[in-house]
Motif scaffolding. Structure first.
Motif, PDB file in Angstrom:
ATOM      1  N   VAL A 151      72.001 100.395  26.877  1.00 39.55           N
ATOM      2  CA  VAL A 151      70.945 100.087  27.853  1.00 39.55           C
ATOM      3  C   VAL A 151      69.661  99.745  27.109  1.00 39.55           C
ATOM      4  O   VAL A 151      69.478 100.108  25.932  1.00 39.55           O
ATOM      5  CB  VAL A 151      70.718 101.280  28.803  1.00 39.55           C
ATOM      6  N   PRO A 152      68.733  99.056  27.765  1.00 42.20           N
ATOM      7  CA  PRO A 152      67.493  98.663  27.068  1.00 42.20           C
ATOM      8  C   PRO A 152      66.565  99.849  26.835  1.00 42.20           C
ATOM      9  O   PRO A 152      66.690 100.911  27.448  1.00 42.20           O
ATOM     10  CB  PRO A 152      66.868  97.642  28.018  1.00 42.20           C
ATOM     11  N   GLY A 153      65.637  99.629  25.923  1.00 38.64           N
ATOM     12  CA  GLY A 153      64.611 100.628  25.659  1.00 38.64           C
ATOM     13  C   GLY A 153      63.553 100.637  26.752  1.00 38.64           C
ATOM     14  O   GLY A 153      63.621  99.884  27.727  1.00 38.64           O
ATOM     15  N   PRO A 154      62.540 101.450  26.583  1.00 37.15           N
ATOM     16  CA  PRO A 154      61.518 101.548  27.634  1.00 37.15           C
ATOM     17  C   PRO A 154      60.557 100.367  27.589  1.00 37.15           C
ATOM     18  O   PRO A 154      60.182  99.906  26.511  1.00 37.15           O
ATOM     19  CB  PRO A 154      60.794 102.852  27.293  1.00 37.15           C
ATOM     20  N   PRO A 155      60.145  99.864  28.755  1.00 36.94           N
ATOM     21  CA  PRO A 155      59.024  98.913  28.763  1.00 36.94           C
ATOM     22  C   PRO A 155      57.762  99.597  28.249  1.00 36.94           C
ATOM     23  O   PRO A 155      57.665 100.822  28.190  1.00 36.94           O
ATOM     24  CB  PRO A 155      58.890  98.540  30.246  1.00 36.94           C
ATOM     25  N   HIS A 156      56.801  98.817  27.896  1.00 34.46           N
ATOM     26  CA  HIS A 156      55.585  99.419  27.345  1.00 34.46           C
ATOM     27  C   HIS A 156      54.369  98.677  27.870  1.00 34.46           C
ATOM     28  O   HIS A 156      54.473  97.664  28.572  1.00 34.46           O
ATOM     29  CB  HIS A 156      55.622  99.404  25.820  1.00 34.46           C
ATOM     30  N   ASP A 157      53.207  99.224  27.500  1.00 37.00           N
ATOM     31  CA  ASP A 157      51.922  98.673  27.938  1.00 37.00           C
ATOM     32  C   ASP A 157      51.861  98.560  29.459  1.00 37.00           C
ATOM     33  O   ASP A 157      51.435  97.550  30.015  1.00 37.00           O
ATOM     34  CB  ASP A 157      51.680  97.323  27.284  1.00 37.00           C
ATOM     35  N   VAL A 158      52.289  99.638  30.145  1.00 41.20           N
ATOM     36  CA  VAL A 158      52.253  99.657  31.606  1.00 41.20           C
ATOM     37  C   VAL A 158      50.834 100.023  32.048  1.00 41.20           C
ATOM     38  O   VAL A 158      50.288 101.031  31.601  1.00 41.20           O
ATOM     39  CB  VAL A 158      53.274 100.670  32.168  1.00 41.20           C
ATOM     40  N   LYS A 159      50.268  99.188  32.904  1.00 38.50           N
ATOM     41  CA  LYS A 159      48.893  99.449  33.339  1.00 38.50           C
ATOM     42  C   LYS A 159      48.712  98.983  34.775  1.00 38.50           C
ATOM     43  O   LYS A 159      49.465  98.146  35.280  1.00 38.50           O
ATOM     44  CB  LYS A 159      47.883  98.764  32.429  1.00 38.50           C
ATOM     45  N   CYS A 160      47.691  99.545  35.409  1.00 43.19           N
ATOM     46  CA  CYS A 160      47.364  99.233  36.802  1.00 43.19           C
ATOM     47  C   CYS A 160      46.103  98.378  36.855  1.00 43.19           C
ATOM     48  O   CYS A 160      45.158  98.605  36.096  1.00 43.19           O
ATOM     49  CB  CYS A 160      47.153 100.506  37.616  1.00 43.19           C
ATOM     50  N   PRO A 202      60.757  95.573  27.134  1.00 44.86           N
ATOM     51  CA  PRO A 202      61.092  96.462  26.021  1.00 44.86           C
ATOM     52  C   PRO A 202      61.310  95.679  24.713  1.00 44.86           C
ATOM     53  O   PRO A 202      61.763  94.525  24.719  1.00 44.86           O
ATOM     54  CB  PRO A 202      62.387  97.139  26.480  1.00 44.86           C
ATOM     55  N   VAL A 203      60.951  96.296  23.621  1.00 45.45           N
ATOM     56  CA  VAL A 203      61.238  95.696  22.309  1.00 45.45           C
ATOM     57  C   VAL A 203      62.733  95.714  22.044  1.00 45.45           C
ATOM     58  O   VAL A 203      63.308  94.764  21.504  1.00 45.45           O
ATOM     59  CB  VAL A 203      60.466  96.450  21.211  1.00 45.45           C
ATOM     60  N   TYR A 204      63.375  96.791  22.476  1.00 47.45           N
ATOM     61  CA  TYR A 204      64.824  96.922  22.303  1.00 47.45           C
ATOM     62  C   TYR A 204      65.483  96.591  23.639  1.00 47.45           C
ATOM     63  O   TYR A 204      65.256  97.258  24.643  1.00 47.45           O
ATOM     64  CB  TYR A 204      65.167  98.338  21.861  1.00 47.45           C
ATOM     65  N   SER A 205      66.301  95.534  23.652  1.00 52.15           N
ATOM     66  CA  SER A 205      66.891  95.080  24.903  1.00 52.15           C
ATOM     67  C   SER A 205      68.284  95.620  25.140  1.00 52.15           C
ATOM     68  O   SER A 205      68.889  95.335  26.178  1.00 52.15           O
ATOM     69  CB  SER A 205      66.958  93.543  24.915  1.00 52.15           C
ATOM     70  N   GLY A 206      68.815  96.411  24.207  1.00 50.48           N
ATOM     71  CA  GLY A 206      70.164  96.931  24.368  1.00 50.48           C
ATOM     72  C   GLY A 206      71.201  95.928  23.890  1.00 50.48           C
ATOM     73  O   GLY A 206      70.915  94.999  23.121  1.00 50.48           O
ATOM     74  N   GLN A 216      73.220  94.644  31.823  1.00 50.32           N
ATOM     75  CA  GLN A 216      74.576  94.812  32.359  1.00 50.32           C
ATOM     76  C   GLN A 216      75.115  96.206  32.101  1.00 50.32           C
ATOM     77  O   GLN A 216      75.957  96.707  32.847  1.00 50.32           O
ATOM     78  CB  GLN A 216      75.507  93.762  31.733  1.00 50.32           C
ATOM     79  N   ALA A 217      74.617  96.876  31.043  1.00 56.53           N
ATOM     80  CA  ALA A 217      75.113  98.220  30.724  1.00 56.53           C
ATOM     81  C   ALA A 217      74.503  99.283  31.622  1.00 56.53           C
ATOM     82  O   ALA A 217      75.070 100.372  31.774  1.00 56.53           O
ATOM     83  CB  ALA A 217      74.834  98.551  29.254  1.00 56.53           C
ATOM     84  N   GLY A 218      73.368  98.999  32.183  1.00 55.29           N
ATOM     85  CA  GLY A 218      72.744  99.991  33.059  1.00 55.29           C
ATOM     86  C   GLY A 218      71.239 100.008  32.902  1.00 55.29           C
ATOM     87  O   GLY A 218      70.632  99.132  32.286  1.00 55.29           O
ATOM     88  N   VAL A 219      70.659 101.076  33.474  1.00 51.88           N
ATOM     89  CA  VAL A 219      69.195 101.223  33.478  1.00 51.88           C
ATOM     90  C   VAL A 219      68.779 102.055  32.280  1.00 51.88           C
ATOM     91  O   VAL A 219      69.354 103.121  31.996  1.00 51.88           O
ATOM     92  CB  VAL A 219      68.719 101.880  34.787  1.00 51.88           C
ATOM     93  N   GLY A 220      67.779 101.579  31.550  1.00 46.23           N
ATOM     94  CA  GLY A 220      67.323 102.268  30.357  1.00 46.23           C
ATOM     95  C   GLY A 220      66.313 103.355  30.635  1.00 46.23           C
ATOM     96  O   GLY A 220      66.014 103.697  31.776  1.00 46.23           O
ATOM     97  N   ARG A 221      65.786 103.906  29.528  1.00 48.58           N
ATOM     98  CA  ARG A 221      64.784 104.970  29.635  1.00 48.58           C
ATOM     99  C   ARG A 221      63.506 104.443  30.297  1.00 48.58           C
ATOM    100  O   ARG A 221      63.124 103.298  30.077  1.00 48.58           O
ATOM    101  CB  ARG A 221      64.431 105.528  28.253  1.00 48.58           C
ATOM    102  N   PRO A 222      62.848 105.290  31.066  1.00 47.97           N
ATOM    103  CA  PRO A 222      61.590 104.831  31.693  1.00 47.97           C
ATOM    104  C   PRO A 222      60.467 104.737  30.676  1.00 47.97           C
ATOM    105  O   PRO A 222      60.498 105.385  29.613  1.00 47.97           O
ATOM    106  CB  PRO A 222      61.299 105.909  32.737  1.00 47.97           C
TER     107      PRO A 222
END
Length: 1583
Positions: A943-952, A967-971, A1025-1031
């Motif tokens: 599964v992919p790594g976590p997205p980053h730089d999340v902001k509102c 994510p930098v790591y896409s799985g 396709q493998a699933g949902v990654g870490r938040p």
């Protein structure tokens, strides 16, 4: 309160030095002095510490150990608190005989010492009783015992007993008599004296010893001690005094015999109930914070009588030891109480309190327990050891040692107010952990000084919010306010500055009010008042100040000085001793006098020693006055010279002197005379010639400025005036304190976007500086404003309330009592904007990808960027081996601009820690805290790594936009979308919920449906396709709110058709920038777009808006608090904008109304149209049937460019004018036209209307009708015909006609109101017809006709009937002889008004018994011979043709009964009236007949039964005789005849008819006359 023992109630004495009522004291007004001073004993009012030393010296010389000395030193309580015993001992030691006698009375010194020691352990209730015994002081006792004390060579002795005074013995039967000798009254604290001892014998011994010593002192035995040889007079006086001693010794023997009786009586008088007192905690339990599995103990001690019972509670629930065996251990021994909790668990965190209770009351004390739970891999067993002591910074599951975390929310900011206003400061305080009922200590400070509640300041604590309210702000309230919240030993503070400006002056140009009025050096009749000068002088120099005083309890203010004083201190004299005063100060300049300052604190005109004693001594159980009486001295003593005379203050206006009282002054009070002389002369002049002063202070006025003077003081009393003191040195009358020089080196520096820090250097040779005033001015304005209104200490001040972006200059001046300095030089200009600082540390470091030898890190931007944009980040890392970190290494030398960075050349399977530092123009900021350890290893998850730089961004009250990076790591497979999760900030982890059901392809999402004011957090998860990654890391908490001043992106189309998006920001810093994005991707050199930014406005313009430009356009302003907005352009919006753009490119003149036509008053035809606006260059063309027409006789054309009105007027319409009319407009490049077609019927109708209007106009040139003839029904139900006329003159006539016949009107109408009327009263069918009214004069005539026939007449009658029905009165009940009548009155009745009656909801059918009718204006219903069936509710219905009007009456119950009874009565009366006897007629009233004629009268009578008939003549019964025949025939015919009448027959005859129903009388007067001829003949015959 406990009553005094009988032998203390004698001691009510009077000290003639303190005779003023305001100075009368109580026992509570004395307490122990410090050990370094001797007791001040008021023997006459003038005994000082030297007396104590003298007695001590004498006692040491002739002292022998005896029982009295043992008693004095044996009891610690007596030595420290009860000076009566010590003093008595010292006085008694004067002679050996007295000492032996005292030893005998005291029985045994050792036993007394033991008894005294036992007394010191008595209960607290006895300690309270001992306060009544306080007849000495600790200081005096210590002074007696201090053998090293050196005294002056002076003799002090007690006053001899007055010759007239009789010996007074203390006895129980003379409790209310006053002794002739004074007793020293002193108090102390915590006195342990007898009252309840172990045995009765000890009580007797103790009381006997006390009474012996008290009586000894009451004898007035004198003690004379001197190191120099006695004079002869002194020796003689001593011998005389010894004889008195012998006399008094005999009296003492008698008194001592009663000692035991008095002591026993004292104990009998004690009320045991008064010895009880409520519980009081001596030692309170303290709060604890411990680890799980540890034991804790709460300890406390409590005092009270009877012994209190202590109960322990947990969260207000009593602790049941039996219910929790082994958990709680409660112990109580020797007044010490404890609660021990073993093996504490997390649930034991609670509020505990102990409650002590006895018969006198209950009291509680509280303590908190916080139990911490261990988490992680720490060996808890090591921490559970009892002897382990954690340091305050030891590692715990929460980072550091357990403590209260105090934070401030909704904090008060810098506040600005005005004098007289109410100001409020407040903070919401958040304390973690929140322990129930554990209240924090809330304290407020102003400039570091604790604030106490007063009438000026109110404080509140709601449990969550602390607030401070200044009820009436003054400049004294200006300063730095600090809120301190303390929980135990830990506290947090928050501060904010409060500025208070001057109130508006009552007189324009008057200065501001002075401030900080204080009273200094107060004495019996004198006080120095000081104040601070105001910052605002009103534009004119301050000339001086007026000081006002007001006696406390009154409202009358008195001005203390005639001329204004410039010095900010002023001595006020002439005060009345013992009274309290308040003061205020007013400033004056040439414009006028300022508002008064805030009043000073009250000050009493007292001697400082009296004031100190009154202020420091607590109240005692007894509150009666103690009057200390001194015997009159045998000889008066002239006081000596004052000492230590000096000038303590000198100004141009006055000189203040200070001195000390003389040592030799006798036994009465002294006063002072002040003398002056010019220096170098001996010409002494008395200053206070009329009244001597009482205070050892005096202010001398009326001195010549610049001259030198010397001063001296004399004392006086009743014995005379003493010698003068030594003269002072020459004093020049001038200000000793100079006005300070101007401060220097004014240096302003940036602080915030609304404040500047100003520093300066202190002026040279500055003395007694009060502070500084700072002023600011916008560069070039020339207008100066004060930055502070209360002088500030120090040489640094933050000037708040400045305008961002403006350039300011500053200046400073110093203040002392002499005045204000000149202004300093002006500072260099400085622009107000936030200072630049290094950014704060980044935070939340996470690993975005990990491979064998590198890792990608991500982090969040610092919360504070330092006033300028961040230029980059620096990353450090270190290895961690077996939990031990190594040295930090630099990961990058060149700063990285993104918040993600790949660190190369790492070791596989090695654990690393990282830290990041941000940099801006100010430098590199503090590095972040070390991250948690991360292991460098290859990620193999699918599964992919976590997205980053999340902001509102774009935060509003109901929505926000969330942005993130992939994510930098896409799985192991590409990312196919994202899921966004959200929850409320305080919610638990299980409350995360997904915002979108299907994965998002884009990397942004607008989230709606938020609740205003609620705080939220968000996170993003990537999926493949493998699933949902870490938040991702959770965002910072965001509150859903639309902040004040929030602005949105606005779309605009200019006059050239250019479409643009515009965004404006008023919160920009100097380094802020506008960043435009399309679909939240920054726009870079797009050839289809153009971005233009100027100041706080930015414009994004579309060169050629098309489908390629569809999307979301957003704008973010950097270096602000999240200022952002967006605008969406979709296909529909694009079409709208393009249409608007085309309109702007090819404009038209907008029309308010199209071309229209109307007929004017004279029949003229007006064509017109209205444009929204026209410029000065606008023009119009007029076209008829495709041919342009022009202004001329037929066409009158006009264009009003101000109103946009275009019109054309034609005098009349002819057949040739039928066709199409067009108006063409041109205004710049904008054009427009409007047409109107007038053909066929439309043209014919318009032409007819024009002709009619022309005729109407001609008609109106003469008298005419404005309103045609009409009708109305008046309130009186009459019909009024009326019409409104105009253009009437005096000669105009009006004529009314009905059916072509003129109606004659009595009065002519004056036409003043323009209304003509014709009133028709009681209108009915006969008034139907055609009415006409004609107006005429020499100018013409006009007529108006009204047909009142058929339908019109019916309508009018309906209205008449309606008015008549409305005039009907309520139904009333009337009884008649025939029955009961119900009736109502109307104005008048017409046949068209239909009347119906309803009885009990049933229509009445009329019969002979039930009839209805109308009589005049009365409508009635007659019920003949009513019966009970006639009871009920009756309704009269009046139908006016449209509406039925009802009137109701209830004929039942009492109403029916009363009406029926009245009917019966009237019926009987009618029967009686019908059948009663009566004379129906026939008899004349008067009959005149000639004598000799026959008289025949007859009448008819009637009655049933037949009446009896009788006659009366002249009210006397009269019967038939031969001359007069009376007949009654057929029961009805009555006759009366006289065959020949004579004058004797003249008289009044009455016929009386009578039967059982009544009697009636009819009178006739008969007058018989003699003819003239016969009368003359008869007279002749008589002659």
């Amino acid at each position: 309160m406990m009553s005094l023992p009988f032998y203390q109630r004698h001691h009510e004495h009077y000290d003639r030095a303190y005779r003023h009522k305001a100075l009368s004291s109580t026992v509570s007004q004395y307490q122990k002095e410090t050990k370094s001073k001797s007791a001040v004993y008021a023997q006459g009012s003038a005994a000082y510490a030297r007396g104590s030393a003298a007695y001590r010296h004498s006692s040491a010389a002739g002292f022998s150990l005896d029982s009295s000395a043992a008693y004095s030193h044996g009891s610690s309580a007596y030595d420290l608190e009860s000076a009566a015993y010590s003093y008595g001992s010292a006085a008694y030691d004067h002679s050996a005989a007295q000492s032996k006698r005292s030893a005998a009375y005291s029985l045994d010194s050792e036993s007394l010492s033991t008894s005294s020691a036992a007394h010191s352990h008595a209960s607290e209730s006895i300690n309270k009783l001992a306060a009544a015994y306080r007849l000495g002081s600790e200081a005096y006792s210590i002074g007696l015992k201090n053998s090293n004390l050196m005294i002056e060579d002076q003799s002090y002795k007690m006053s001899p007993k007055a010759k007239r005074a009789k010996q007074s013995l203390i006895s129980e039967d003379k409790e209310n008599e006053a002794l002739d000798y004074s007793v020293p009254i002193f108090t102390g604290r915590a006195v342990n004296i007898s009252g309840i001892t172990d045995t009765e014998e000890e009580r007797i011994k103790e009381s006997a010893a006390y009474v012996a010593k008290r009586n000894l002192f009451a004898t007035g035995e004198g003690v004379s001690v001197s190191k120099v040889a006695k004079t002869t007079s002194e020796e003689q006086h001593h011998e005389k005094k010894s004889r008195k001693v012998a006399i008094r010794e005999s009296a003492e023997r008698v008194a001592m015999k009663k000692t035991l009786e008095e002591t026993q009586a004292f104990h009998k008088k004690l009320n045991q109930d008064k010895l009880l007192h409520a519980p009081e905690f001596i030692i309170e339990p303290r709060s604890h914070t411990i680890w799980e599995k540890e034991n804790v103990r709460f300890n406390c001690s409590v005092a009270g009588w009877p012994e209190p019972r202590v109960t322990w509670y947990k969260n207000n629930v009593p602790i049941d030891v039996q219910a929790h065996p082994g958990k709680y251990i409660i112990q109580s021994r020797y007044g010490l109480h404890s609660l021990e909790i073993t093996e504490c668990e997390f649930d034991d965190t609670a509020q505990y309190h102990a409650s002590a209770m006895n018969v006198k009351g209950e009291v509680s004390v509280y303590a908190s327990l916080v139990v911490k739970r261990y988490k992680g891999e720490i060996d808890a067993s090591l921490l559970h050891a009892r002897n382990l002591s954690l340091s305050p910074f030891a590692v715990t599951p929460h980072g550091y040692a357990s403590r209260f975390e105090i934070s401030f929310v909704d904090k008060f900011d810098v506040a600005f107010g005005r004098e007289g206003e109410t100001m409020s400061l407040g903070c919401t305080v958040v304390i973690n952990p929140d322990i129930k009922r554990f209240k924090p200590d809330i304290e407020w400070y102003r400039n570091g000084v604790l604030i106490t509640p007063s009438k000026w300041v109110q404080m509140q604590w709601s449990g969550e919010r602390a607030s401070l309210t200044l009820t009436h702000a003054n400049k004294e309230d200006e300063g730095l306010y600090t809120l301190r919240v303390a929980m135990g030993e830990y506290y947090e503070e928050y501060s904010g500055y409060v500025f208070v400006r001057d109130a508006d002056a009552e007189i324009p140009g008057a200065p501001g009010a002075p401030l900080d009025v204080q009273c200094l050096d107060a004495n019996k009749d004198y006080v120095i008042v000081s104040w601070k000068q105001p910052a605002v002088d009103g534009g004119n120099p301050i000339l001086g100040y007026f000081i006002d005083r007001c006696e406390v309890g009154t409202s009358h203010w008195t001005q203390c000085n005639e001329n204004p004083v410039k010095f900010a201190r002023f001595p006020v004299t002439g005060l009345i001793e013992g009274r309290s005063y308040i003061f205020r100060v007013r400033a004056v300049n040439k414009a006028g006098v300022s508002l008064p300052s805030r009043v000073s604190e009250p000050v009493a005109a007292l001697d400082p020693a009296d004031r100190a004693r009154l202020r420091s001594h607590p109240s005692a159980p007894w509150t009666g006055q103690i009057i200390v009486t001194e015997e009159e001295p045998a000889e008066g003593v002239v006081p000596g010279a004052p000492t230590d005379l000096q000038v303590i203050e000198a100004t141009k206006n006055y000189v203040v002197l200070s001195w000390k009282p003389p040592g030799q002054r006798g036994h009465e009070g002294i006063m002072y005379f002040v003398e002056k002389c010019v220096a170098g002369t001996e010409d002494w002049q008395r200053v206070n010639t009329e009244i001597p002063v009482k205070s050892p202070r005096f202010a001398v006025f009326d001195l010549s400025e610049g001259k030198s003077y010397c001063f001296r003081v004399r004392c006086c009393n009743s014995a005379g005036i003493g010698e003068p003191s030594e003269a002072t040195e020459a004093t020049v009358v001038d200000d000793k304190l100079d006005i300070p020089k101007a401060p220097g080196r004014i240096m302003p520096t940036r602080n915030t976007d609304t404040s500047v820090v100003v520093t300066w250097t202190e002026p040279p040779d500055a003395k007694e500086l009060v502070g500084y005033y700072i002023e600011s001015s916008v560069e070039g304005s020339g207008r100066w404003e004060p930055c502070n209104n209360n002088p500030v200490k120090g040489t640094r001040f933050i000037c708040h309330g400045l305008s961002n972006g403006e350039k300011y200059i500053f200046r400073v001046r110093a203040v002392n009592a002499a005045g204000l300095s000149e202004f300093s030089q002006e500072s260099e200009p400085i622009e107000v904007k936030a200072a630049i600082a290094a950014p704060s540390p980044p935070y939340d470091i996470v690993v975005l990808e990990s491979v064998r030898d590198s890792m990608v890190l991500g982090w969040k931007q610092p919360e504070a960027i330092g006033g300028t944009e961040i230029t980059g980040y620096y990353v450090n890392y270190r290895e961690v081996v077996d939990g031990v970190p190594g040295k930090w290494k630099e990961a990058n030398i060149k700063a990285v601009t993104e918040r993600a960075y790949r660190i190369q050349d790492l070791k596989e399977n090695m654990v690393y820690q990282f830290q990041v530092a941000a940099a801006n123009l100010a430098g590199v900021g503090t590095p972040s805290k070390p991250s948690k350890p991360f292991k460098c290893e290859e990620w193999t998850i699918a599964v992919p790594g976590p997205p980053h730089d999340v902001k509102c961004t774009e935060v509003r009250k109901e929505s926000l936009v969330l942005l993130w990076k992939e994510p930098v790591y896409s799985g192991r497979s590409p990312i196919v979308g994202y899921y966004v999760d959200m929850k409320e900030t305080e919610a638990k982890e299980e409350h995360w919920r997904s915002v979108n059901e299907k994965p998002l392809q884009k990397k942004f999402l607008k989230i709606g449906g938020l609740t205003q004011g609620v705080s939220y957090v968000f996170r993003v998860r990537a999926t493949n396709q493998a699933g949902v990654g870490r938040p991702s890391d959770v965002t910072d908490a965001v509150i859903a709110e639309t902040r004040p001043g929030t602005k949105e992106v606005v779309v605009d189309v200019d006059d050239n058709g250019v479409i643009s998006l515009n965004f404006e920001c008023d919160q920009m810093s100097p380094d802020s920038k506008f960043i435009w994005s399309k679909n939240y991707e920054p726009i870079e050199d797009d050839p289809r777009l153009n971005i233009d930014t100027k100041g706080g406005k930015s414009k994004l313009s579309f060169k050629d808006l098309g489908e390629d430009d569809l999307g979301i356009y957003s704008c973010i302003v950097t270096d602000t608090d999240g200022v952002s907005s967006s605008y969406t352009i979709n296909e529909e919006e694009m079409k709208r904008l393009l249409a608007l753009s085309h309109e702007r490119q090819f404009p038209t003149v907008p029309l308010t109304s199209e071309l229209a036509v109307e007929i004017l008053e004279k029949g003229e035809v007006r064509f017109w149209l209205q444009a929204e606006k026209l410029s000065g260059n606008a023009k119009a063309n007029f076209v008829f049937n495709d041919k342009e027409i022009f202004n001329g006789e037929k066409y009158k054309m006009k264009v009003d460019r101000n109103t946009g009105l275009v019109e054309m007027i034609m005098d009349k319409l002819e057949e040739k004018d039928e066709g199409t009319y067009t108006f063409q407009l041109q205004d710049g490049k904008a054009t427009n036209q409007s047409s109107l077609v007038l053909i066929g019927d439309v043209f014919k109708k318009l032409r007819d209307e024009a002709d009619f209007q022309k005729k109407e106009w001609h008609r109106k040139q003469g008298p005419h009708f404005v309103d045609k003839l009409g009708w109305e029904v008046t309130d009186e139900c009459n019909v009024m015909l009326k019409c409104k006329v105009a253009n009437i003159k005096k000669e105009t006539h009006i004529v009314w006609y009905k059916d072509d016949r003129e109606i004659m009107v009595d009065e002519e109408h004056d036409f003043k109101d323009g209304v003509c009327t014709l009133l028709i009263s009681e209108f009915s069918k006969k008034d139907a017809g055609t009415y006409e009214v004609i107006l005429k004069d020499d100018r013409g005539k006009d007529s108006s006709e009204l047909k009142l026939k058929d339908t019109a007449f019916a309508d009018l009658m309906n209205e008449v009937c309606r008015r008549i029905a409305l005039s009907a009165t309520d139904l009333k009940i009337q009884s008649t002889a025939e029955g009961i009548r119900l009736y109502s009155y109307v104005t008048y009745y017409v046949e068209d008004l239909r009347v119906g009656w309803v009885h009990n909801d049933t229509q009445i059918k009329f019969t002979d018994r039930m009839r209805t009718g109308v009589t005049g204006e009365q409508i009635w219903l007659q019920i003949n011979e009513p019966t009970p069936q006639d009871k009920g509710r009756y309704i009269m219905e009046l139908f006016d043709g449209n509406t039925t009007h009802k009137k109701t009456v209830d004929l039942s119950g009492q109403a029916f009964d009363e009406a029926f009874a009245e009917f019966q009565r009237l019926k009987q009366a009618a029967i009686a009236e019908k059948n009663r006897a009566r004379v129906l007629g026939g008899l004349p009233d008067v009959v005149t007949i000639q004598e000799g004629k026959a008289l025949n009268l007859s009448c008819t009578v009637w009655g049933d039964p037949t009446p009896e008939v009788s006659w009366l003549k002249n009210e006397k019964s009269f019967v038939s005789d031969a001359n007069c025949i009376l007949k009654f025939e057929s029961g009805k015919n009555v006759s009366f005849s006289i065959s020949t009448v004579s004058t004797q027959d003249s008289g009044k005859y009455s016929i009386v008819v009578k039967n059982k129903y009544g009697t009636e009388t009819s009178d006739v007067t008969v007058s018989v006359y003699i003819p003239e001829e016969e009368r003359e003949s008869e007279q002749e015959k008589k002659q």
